[in-house]
Enzyme design. Structure first.
Site, PDB file in Angstrom:
ATOM      1  N   ASN A   9       0.772  -1.118   0.050  1.00  0.00           N
ATOM      2  CA  ASN A   9       0.109  -0.012  -0.001  1.00  0.00           C
ATOM      3  C   ASN A   9       0.692   1.116   0.009  1.00  0.00           C
ATOM      4  O   ASN A   9       1.318   1.442   1.004  1.00  0.00           O
ATOM      5  CB  ASN A   9      -0.821  -0.080   1.269  1.00  0.00           C
ATOM      6  CG  ASN A   9      -1.686   1.253   1.414  1.00  0.00           C
ATOM      7  OD1 ASN A   9      -1.804   2.178   0.653  1.00  0.00           O
ATOM      8  ND2 ASN A   9      -2.287   1.417   2.650  1.00  0.00           N
ATOM      9  N   LYS A  11      -0.040   4.250  -0.272  1.00  0.00           N
ATOM     10  CA  LYS A  11      -0.773   5.399   0.579  1.00  0.00           C
ATOM     11  C   LYS A  11      -0.317   6.587  -0.429  1.00  0.00           C
ATOM     12  O   LYS A  11      -0.394   6.396  -1.675  1.00  0.00           O
ATOM     13  CB  LYS A  11      -0.067   5.548   1.809  1.00  0.00           C
ATOM     14  CG  LYS A  11      -0.134   4.384   2.587  1.00  0.00           C
ATOM     15  CD  LYS A  11       0.057   4.389   4.069  1.00  0.00           C
ATOM     16  CE  LYS A  11       0.063   3.116   5.015  1.00  0.00           C
ATOM     17  NZ  LYS A  11       0.097   3.158   6.361  1.00  0.00           N
ATOM     18  N   HIS A  91      -9.253   1.122   5.228  1.00  0.00           N
ATOM     19  CA  HIS A  91      -7.783   1.366   5.922  1.00  0.00           C
ATOM     20  C   HIS A  91      -8.048   2.325   6.928  1.00  0.00           C
ATOM     21  O   HIS A  91      -8.991   3.101   7.084  1.00  0.00           O
ATOM     22  CB  HIS A  91      -7.014   1.922   5.005  1.00  0.00           C
ATOM     23  CG  HIS A  91      -5.544   1.819   5.372  1.00  0.00           C
ATOM     24  ND1 HIS A  91      -5.227   2.805   6.410  1.00  0.00           N
ATOM     25  CD2 HIS A  91      -4.533   0.901   5.303  1.00  0.00           C
ATOM     26  CE1 HIS A  91      -3.851   2.519   6.749  1.00  0.00           C
ATOM     27  NE2 HIS A  91      -3.644   1.353   6.042  1.00  0.00           N
ATOM     28  N   GLU A  93      -6.331   4.670   8.020  1.00  0.00           N
ATOM     29  CA  GLU A  93      -6.291   5.955   8.082  1.00  0.00           C
ATOM     30  C   GLU A  93      -7.647   6.622   7.167  1.00  0.00           C
ATOM     31  O   GLU A  93      -7.850   7.904   7.314  1.00  0.00           O
ATOM     32  CB  GLU A  93      -5.011   6.051   6.820  1.00  0.00           C
ATOM     33  CG  GLU A  93      -3.882   5.884   7.623  1.00  0.00           C
ATOM     34  CD  GLU A  93      -2.612   5.383   6.844  1.00  0.00           C
ATOM     35  OE1 GLU A  93      -2.433   5.416   5.614  1.00  0.00           O
ATOM     36  OE2 GLU A  93      -1.650   4.874   7.438  1.00  0.00           O
ATOM     37  N   GLU A 161      -4.726  -4.810  10.890  1.00  0.00           N
ATOM     38  CA  GLU A 161      -3.513  -3.884  10.876  1.00  0.00           C
ATOM     39  C   GLU A 161      -4.044  -3.186  12.349  1.00  0.00           C
ATOM     40  O   GLU A 161      -4.884  -2.494  12.132  1.00  0.00           O
ATOM     41  CB  GLU A 161      -3.859  -3.065   9.691  1.00  0.00           C
ATOM     42  CG  GLU A 161      -3.573  -3.741   8.538  1.00  0.00           C
ATOM     43  CD  GLU A 161      -2.992  -2.426   7.488  1.00  0.00           C
ATOM     44  OE1 GLU A 161      -2.066  -2.746   6.862  1.00  0.00           O
ATOM     45  OE2 GLU A 161      -3.593  -1.565   7.048  1.00  0.00           O
ATOM     46  N   GLY A 167       3.012   2.241  10.884  1.00  0.00           N
ATOM     47  CA  GLY A 167       4.232   3.193  10.676  1.00  0.00           C
ATOM     48  C   GLY A 167       4.933   3.817  11.920  1.00  0.00           C
ATOM     49  O   GLY A 167       5.351   4.841  12.020  1.00  0.00           O
ATOM     50  N   SER A 207       3.968  -2.021  10.222  1.00  0.00           N
ATOM     51  CA  SER A 207       5.396  -2.334  10.393  1.00  0.00           C
ATOM     52  C   SER A 207       6.079  -3.619  10.065  1.00  0.00           C
ATOM     53  O   SER A 207       6.841  -4.221  10.638  1.00  0.00           O
ATOM     54  CB  SER A 207       5.969  -2.086  11.931  1.00  0.00           C
ATOM     55  OG  SER A 207       5.274  -0.542  12.094  1.00  0.00           O
TER      56      SER A 207
HETATM   57  P1  13P Z   1       3.446   0.290   7.641  1.00  0.00           P
HETATM   58  O1  13P Z   1       3.709  -0.944   6.914  1.00  0.00           O
HETATM   59  O2  13P Z   1       4.228   1.663   7.062  1.00  0.00           O
HETATM   60  O3  13P Z   1       3.523   0.207   8.799  1.00  0.00           O
HETATM   61  O4  13P Z   1       2.038   0.655   7.041  1.00  0.00           O
HETATM   62  C1  13P Z   1       0.998  -0.462   7.317  1.00  0.00           C
HETATM   63  C2  13P Z   1      -0.146   0.079   6.414  1.00  0.00           C
HETATM   64  O5  13P Z   1      -1.002   0.709   6.937  1.00  0.00           O
HETATM   65  C3  13P Z   1      -0.456  -0.777   5.496  1.00  0.00           C
HETATM   66  O6  13P Z   1      -1.771  -0.509   4.818  1.00  0.00           O
END
Ligand code: 13P
Length: 248
Positions: A9, A11, A91, A93, A161, A167, A207
């Protein structure tokens, strides 16, 4: 058996110059026995889908409607038309930044199915919810509310997740990941056709790095990963894909 899937992803990262990362992955993993997916920003979906090789392409979100007066949104039909095979819905976010509810995520998943896109439905608890012992309840609510009845192994992937692991460089213990995935599998089996629930790919996200991927992929009910930061560079994501290939 669920299919193994390594999903990246991106983002809100990536411009046309980033497409070289996908080319590198396609060369390194030609003939791979796992599924490989990149979800770039919407601006790159059609360009990514035109690249040679076995890397599948997905959107990061879709609107529940096919078209209409929704400035700035992208429909599942548009993603399909651009060459996508998947779309991430729900997601954390988007649940946070755009206040998306389980019902909206559910409707987006239905929109994805109606365009023959595989919906990657994201769920996960916050740190506060984990510390309060509410993880399973939160996951159950999100699964019940976001994954439409009728979900099939062929049209749905669930990504666990934990919000606090995204992150941050922090991950749950391997035991906690195992427990969450076993709970998700069991809950899906209680709501959907059992054989379909057992065939669905369950991804861990938060992560995931080359250094922890092999141990995560060795866990029961973990069929792959949804990777953010470490999917942006082919060298890192390739190492994660290789770990999944070795586990398959
Ligand atoms: P990270 O791998 O940067 O922690 O992000 C995970 C994520 O949100 C994937 O959708």
């Amino acid at each position: 058996m669920p299919r193994k899937l390594a999903a990246g992803n991106w983002k809100m990262n990536g411009v046309q110059a980033s497409l070289g990362e996908i080319r590198t992955l396609a060369e390194a993993h030609a003939g791979s026995d796992v599924d490989i997916l990149i979800c770039p920003p919407a601006t790159l979906v059609s360009l990514a889908a035109e690249l040679e090789g076995n890397i599948q392409v997905g959107g990061q979100d879709c609107h529940a409607n096919k078209n209409g007066a929704h400035t700035g949104d992208t429909s599942a039909a548009m993603l399909k038309d651009s060459g996508a095979g998947y779309v991430i819905v729900g997601h954390s976010e988007r649940r946070t930044d755009h206040k998306e509810t389980n019902q909206q995520v559910h409707d987006k998943a239905l929109a994805a199915w109606s365009e023959n896109l595989i919906a990657v439905v994201c769920i996960g608890e916050t740190l506060e919810e984990r510390e309060n012992g509410e993880t399973n309840q939160v996951l159950a609510n999100q699964l019940a509310g976001s994954v439409p009845i009728g979900a099939l192994a062929a049209n749905t992937v669930v990504a666990y997740e934990p919000v606090w692991a995204i992150g941050t460089g922090k991950i749950p213990t391997f035991e906690e990941i195992s427990q969450a995935h076993a709970f998700i599998r069991g809950f899906l089996a209680s709501q959907h056709e059992t054989s379909e629930a057992h065939g669905m790919s369950l991804l861990y996200g938060g992560s995931v790095k080359p250094s922890n991927a092999a141990e995560i992929f060795a866990l029961n009910n973990v069929d792959g990963a949804l990777v953010g930061g470490a999917s942006l560079k082919a060298v890192d994501f390739s190492a994660i894909i290789s770990a999944l290939e070795a586990s398959a």
